[in-house]
Design a protein around this motif. Structure first.
Motif, PDB file in Angstrom:
ATOM      1  N   MET A 121       4.649 -11.112 -13.044  1.00  0.00           N
ATOM      2  CA  MET A 121       5.087 -12.270 -13.787  1.00  0.00           C
ATOM      3  C   MET A 121       5.412 -13.423 -12.835  1.00  0.00           C
ATOM      4  SD  MET A 121       7.899 -12.494 -16.801  1.00  0.00           S
ATOM      5  CE  MET A 121       9.408 -12.518 -15.905  1.00  0.00           C
ATOM      6  N   LEU A 122       6.109 -13.129 -11.748  1.00  0.00           N
ATOM      7  CA  LEU A 122       6.489 -14.185 -10.806  1.00  0.00           C
ATOM      8  C   LEU A 122       5.275 -14.840 -10.161  1.00  0.00           C
ATOM      9  CD1 LEU A 122       9.544 -12.523  -9.049  1.00  0.00           C
ATOM     10  CD2 LEU A 122       9.573 -14.227 -10.860  1.00  0.00           C
ATOM     11  N   SER A 123       4.223 -14.060  -9.926  1.00  0.00           N
ATOM     12  CA  SER A 123       3.037 -14.619  -9.264  1.00  0.00           C
ATOM     13  C   SER A 123       2.075 -15.264 -10.259  1.00  0.00           C
ATOM     14  CB  SER A 123       2.312 -13.534  -8.465  1.00  0.00           C
ATOM     15  OG  SER A 123       1.568 -12.688  -9.318  1.00  0.00           O
ATOM     16  N   ASN A 124       2.432 -15.277 -11.547  1.00  0.00           N
ATOM     17  CA  ASN A 124       1.586 -15.874 -12.594  1.00  0.00           C
ATOM     18  C   ASN A 124       0.205 -15.221 -12.623  1.00  0.00           C
ATOM     19  OD1 ASN A 124       1.412 -17.687 -14.777  1.00  0.00           O
ATOM     20  ND2 ASN A 124       0.162 -19.064 -13.560  1.00  0.00           N
ATOM     21  N   GLY A 125       0.162 -13.919 -12.338  1.00  0.00           N
ATOM     22  CA  GLY A 125      -1.087 -13.179 -12.387  1.00  0.00           C
ATOM     23  C   GLY A 125      -1.947 -13.311 -11.140  1.00  0.00           C
ATOM     24  N   VAL A 126      -1.484 -14.046 -10.125  1.00  0.00           N
ATOM     25  CA  VAL A 126      -2.266 -14.219  -8.898  1.00  0.00           C
ATOM     26  C   VAL A 126      -2.321 -12.906  -8.115  1.00  0.00           C
ATOM     27  CG1 VAL A 126      -2.383 -15.425  -6.676  1.00  0.00           C
ATOM     28  CG2 VAL A 126      -1.792 -16.688  -8.756  1.00  0.00           C
ATOM     29  N   TYR A 127      -1.171 -12.215  -8.013  1.00  0.00           N
ATOM     30  CA  TYR A 127      -1.103 -10.954  -7.284  1.00  0.00           C
ATOM     31  C   TYR A 127      -0.978  -9.813  -8.283  1.00  0.00           C
ATOM     32  CZ  TYR A 127      -0.115 -14.156  -3.501  1.00  0.00           C
ATOM     33  OH  TYR A 127      -0.190 -15.181  -2.608  1.00  0.00           O
ATOM     34  N   LYS A 128      -1.859  -8.845  -8.217  1.00  0.00           N
ATOM     35  CA  LYS A 128      -1.871  -7.716  -9.135  1.00  0.00           C
ATOM     36  C   LYS A 128      -1.106  -6.545  -8.528  1.00  0.00           C
ATOM     37  CE  LYS A 128      -4.809  -9.810 -11.860  1.00  0.00           C
ATOM     38  NZ  LYS A 128      -4.301 -10.599 -12.911  1.00  0.00           N
ATOM     39  N   SER A 129      -0.327  -5.873  -9.358  1.00  0.00           N
ATOM     40  CA  SER A 129       0.389  -4.678  -8.932  1.00  0.00           C
ATOM     41  C   SER A 129      -0.586  -3.497  -8.935  1.00  0.00           C
ATOM     42  CB  SER A 129       1.544  -4.406  -9.885  1.00  0.00           C
ATOM     43  OG  SER A 129       2.208  -3.226  -9.533  1.00  0.00           O
ATOM     44  N   ILE A 130      -0.400  -2.583  -7.995  1.00  0.00           N
ATOM     45  CA  ILE A 130      -1.248  -1.396  -7.970  1.00  0.00           C
ATOM     46  C   ILE A 130      -0.502  -0.233  -8.600  1.00  0.00           C
ATOM     47  CG2 ILE A 130      -2.504  -2.150  -5.921  1.00  0.00           C
ATOM     48  CD1 ILE A 130      -0.803  -0.073  -4.356  1.00  0.00           C
ATOM     49  N   GLU A 131      -1.255   0.740  -9.073  1.00  0.00           N
ATOM     50  CA  GLU A 131      -0.646   1.948  -9.618  1.00  0.00           C
ATOM     51  C   GLU A 131      -0.147   2.796  -8.473  1.00  0.00           C
ATOM     52  OE1 GLU A 131      -1.992   5.877 -12.153  1.00  0.00           O
ATOM     53  OE2 GLU A 131      -3.158   4.032 -12.335  1.00  0.00           O
ATOM     54  N   HIS A 132       1.073   3.296  -8.594  1.00  0.00           N
ATOM     55  CA  HIS A 132       1.665   4.123  -7.543  1.00  0.00           C
ATOM     56  C   HIS A 132       1.091   5.532  -7.628  1.00  0.00           C
ATOM     57  CE1 HIS A 132       4.642   5.497  -4.685  1.00  0.00           C
ATOM     58  NE2 HIS A 132       4.918   6.492  -5.503  1.00  0.00           N
ATOM     59  N   ARG A 133       0.561   6.009  -6.520  1.00  0.00           N
ATOM     60  CA  ARG A 133      -0.003   7.360  -6.471  1.00  0.00           C
ATOM     61  C   ARG A 133       0.531   8.081  -5.239  1.00  0.00           C
ATOM     62  NH1 ARG A 133      -6.273   6.532  -8.258  1.00  0.00           N
ATOM     63  NH2 ARG A 133      -5.787   5.247 -10.048  1.00  0.00           N
ATOM     64  N   VAL A 134       0.718   9.370  -5.384  1.00  0.00           N
ATOM     65  CA  VAL A 134       1.232  10.185  -4.281  1.00  0.00           C
ATOM     66  C   VAL A 134       0.360  11.423  -4.158  1.00  0.00           C
ATOM     67  CG1 VAL A 134       3.194  11.520  -3.461  1.00  0.00           C
ATOM     68  CG2 VAL A 134       3.580   9.391  -4.700  1.00  0.00           C
ATOM     69  N   MET A 135       0.031  11.780  -2.917  1.00  0.00           N
ATOM     70  CA  MET A 135      -0.675  13.035  -2.674  1.00  0.00           C
ATOM     71  C   MET A 135       0.340  14.068  -2.194  1.00  0.00           C
ATOM     72  SD  MET A 135      -4.308  12.095  -0.959  1.00  0.00           S
ATOM     73  CE  MET A 135      -4.772  13.796  -1.036  1.00  0.00           C
ATOM     74  N   VAL A 136       0.271  15.253  -2.739  1.00  0.00           N
ATOM     75  CA  VAL A 136       1.164  16.332  -2.341  1.00  0.00           C
ATOM     76  C   VAL A 136       0.648  16.925  -1.033  1.00  0.00           C
ATOM     77  CG1 VAL A 136       2.104  18.576  -2.981  1.00  0.00           C
ATOM     78  CG2 VAL A 136       1.734  16.829  -4.729  1.00  0.00           C
ATOM     79  N   ASN A 137       1.576  17.132  -0.102  1.00  0.00           N
ATOM     80  CA  ASN A 137       1.236  17.723   1.186  1.00  0.00           C
ATOM     81  C   ASN A 137       2.132  18.937   1.376  1.00  0.00           C
ATOM     82  OD1 ASN A 137       0.969  18.433   3.882  1.00  0.00           O
ATOM     83  ND2 ASN A 137       0.753  16.329   4.569  1.00  0.00           N
ATOM     84  N   SER A 138       1.552  20.129   1.348  1.00  0.00           N
ATOM     85  CA  SER A 138       2.353  21.353   1.487  1.00  0.00           C
ATOM     86  C   SER A 138       2.780  21.605   2.926  1.00  0.00           C
ATOM     87  CB  SER A 138       1.566  22.552   0.958  1.00  0.00           C
ATOM     88  OG  SER A 138       0.372  22.700   1.706  1.00  0.00           O
ATOM     89  N   GLU A 139       2.289  20.816   3.878  1.00  0.00           N
ATOM     90  CA  GLU A 139       2.611  20.998   5.284  1.00  0.00           C
ATOM     91  C   GLU A 139       3.820  20.163   5.730  1.00  0.00           C
ATOM     92  OE1 GLU A 139       0.776  23.153   7.223  1.00  0.00           O
ATOM     93  OE2 GLU A 139      -0.276  23.653   5.362  1.00  0.00           O
TER      94      GLU A 139
END
Length: 81
Positions: free
Chosen positions: A1-19
């Motif tokens: 909203m603050l960027s008036n649509g100029v900057y798009k938010s990305i979807e947060h994703r996480v990869m599980v690491n068992s190590e």
């Protein structure tokens, strides 16, 4: 909203690491309740008109947390002009 649509938010994703152990810390930054929020005036031009309404921060927070249903839309979509 603050960027008036100029900057798009990305979807947060996480990869599980068992190590390796992973620690996440959530941080929130908000303006004071008396502030008005909306597109930054420096990003609004005749070629790029405002896409979102301006609203007081207190109203924005109250409306955001009191929503029971999204009707298939994000709250950000609800703020569009």
């Amino acid at each position: 909203m603050l960027s008036n649509g100029v900057y798009k938010s990305i979807e947060h994703r996480v990869m599980v690491n068992s190590e390796k152990e992973r620690v996440s810390v959530a941080m929130f930054f908000n303006p004071k309740f008396e502030a008005e929020i909306g597109p930054l005036r420096s990003l609004v031009t005749p070629e790029n008109p405002p896409l979102f309404q301006r609203v007081g921060m207190e109203k924005y927070i109250n409306d955001f947390v009191s929503r029971r249903r999204l009707d298939g839309k994000s709250y950000l979509e609800q703020m569009k002009i």
